[in-house]
Design an enzyme around this catalytic site. Structure first.
Site, PDB file in Angstrom:
ATOM      1  CE  LYS A  52      27.997  31.628  15.706  1.00  0.00           C
ATOM      2  NZ  LYS A  52      26.941  31.021  16.465  1.00  0.00           N
ATOM      3  CD  GLN A  96      26.476  29.416  19.565  1.00  0.00           C
ATOM      4  OE1 GLN A  96      26.624  30.575  18.903  1.00  0.00           O
ATOM      5  NE2 GLN A  96      26.757  28.164  18.907  1.00  0.00           N
ATOM      6  CG  ASP A 119      21.403  32.971  15.548  1.00  0.00           C
ATOM      7  OD1 ASP A 119      22.424  32.924  14.565  1.00  0.00           O
ATOM      8  OD2 ASP A 119      21.642  32.752  16.635  1.00  0.00           O
TER       9      ASP A 119
END
Ligand code: GUN
Length: 293
Positions: A52, A96, A119
């Site tokens: 990422k 995460q 997200d």
């Protein structure tokens, strides 16, 4: 059989995003800024976050990686989330997953300002997606939808079987595939560990999206001729063939299923690269305040 080249499409979209960032910056605008919180040192999570950060560099975003020890408290993490919520330089951020067992993931997700939730995990974004309102759509489903679009795969009236009902992939995909519009308008069946007729459902499917996390689960006899198969699986299976000692393995027994398919995604190089690019796109939208002011 046509291979769906997620890597090539992802590279193309990255170029498109990079162009847009250049234009924004040239016009005196702010470079989008993505932050990622990584708790602990889980091998898979380390790899994903590193990808990422690298993608941010490639498209011209600023990125910040925040590391917390695996024994940090839930309050430590909530404090960090609150800081990022308040930081006006940060357009979007992710925590995460998975998190260590002593931290309540849902509590953390709900603490994220939904306007920075690139997200798309916050209940406000999930709810808005389910009724077709502008929102951040979670990255893997958004990436799959984009692949179907770019390959102009017909979805209206098709029987789409989604294998798996996770909050991150299965459930949002089922919602998106049944939504009015394109890609969408499909008749969707969701199968999971309690489904009694999973094989029969798959045999009647025009589109199968396998997101179970069960390596090589989908076999040739479960797939009809001419089906479209999307493989979301990314299990790290021990292997002596690779330097790293593991091999990324999909949910589809590729060699035997591929010859029957109209289209199929490989693992790696299919859905994976699209997931990261969707996160970049959400971050761009966040930077432009295009969804929420
Ligand atoms: N873990 C596995 N997939 C994801 C993802 O898309 N986002 C975050 N934050 N964690 C994950």
């Amino acid at each position: 059989m046509k291979l769906i080249d997620g890597k090539a499409i992802a590279d193309q979209i990255k170029l498109e995003i990079a162009e847009e960032v250049k234009t924004i910056v040239a016009n005196g605008g702010k470079r989008p800024h993505l932050a990622a919180i990584l708790v602990g040192n889980d091998g898979g999570s380390e790899t994903y976050v590193a990808h990422k950060v690298k993608a941010c560099e490639q498209v011209g975003f600023t990125s910040t990686l925040i590391r917390l020890d695996s024994d940090c408290t839930e309050d430590d993490l909530l404090l960090k989330v609150a800081e990022l919520n308040a930081d006006t330089d940060i357009d979007g951020f992710i925590v995460q997953l998975p998190l260590p067992k002593h931290i309540n993931e849902q509590k953390i997700i709900e603490a994220i300002d939904y306007r920075k939730d690139v997200d798309g995990f916050h209940p406000i974004n999930v709810g808005r997606m389910s009724i077709g309102l502008p929102c951040f759509v979670s990255a893997t489903p958004a990436g799959i939808i984009e692949l179907l679009k770019r390959y102009e795969i017909e979805t209206a009236g098709k029987h789409c079987v989604v294998l798996g009902r996770s909050n991150i992939v299965g459930k949002p995909l089922a919602t998106l595939m049944m939504q009015k519009g394109y890609p969408g308008n499909a008749t969707v069946t969701v199968c999971h560990s309690y489904s009694k007729d999973l094989a029969e459902q798959c045999q009647s499917a025009d589109i199968i999206i396998a997101a179970l996390g069960s390596p090589e689960f989908l076999k040739a006899e479960m797939v009809k001729e001419g089906a479209v198969v999307i493989d979301v699986g990314t299990t790290r299976v021990p292997s002596t063939e690779t330097k790293s000692g593991f091999k990324l393995t999909g949910d589809v027994k590729f060699d035997e299923v591929a010859p029957k398919c109209a289209y199929i995604t490989p693992v790696p190089g299919g859905v994976g690269p699209m997931t990261i690019v969707s996160l970049m796109r959400n971050t761009l939208l966040a930077g432009k305040k295009e969804i929420y002011k």
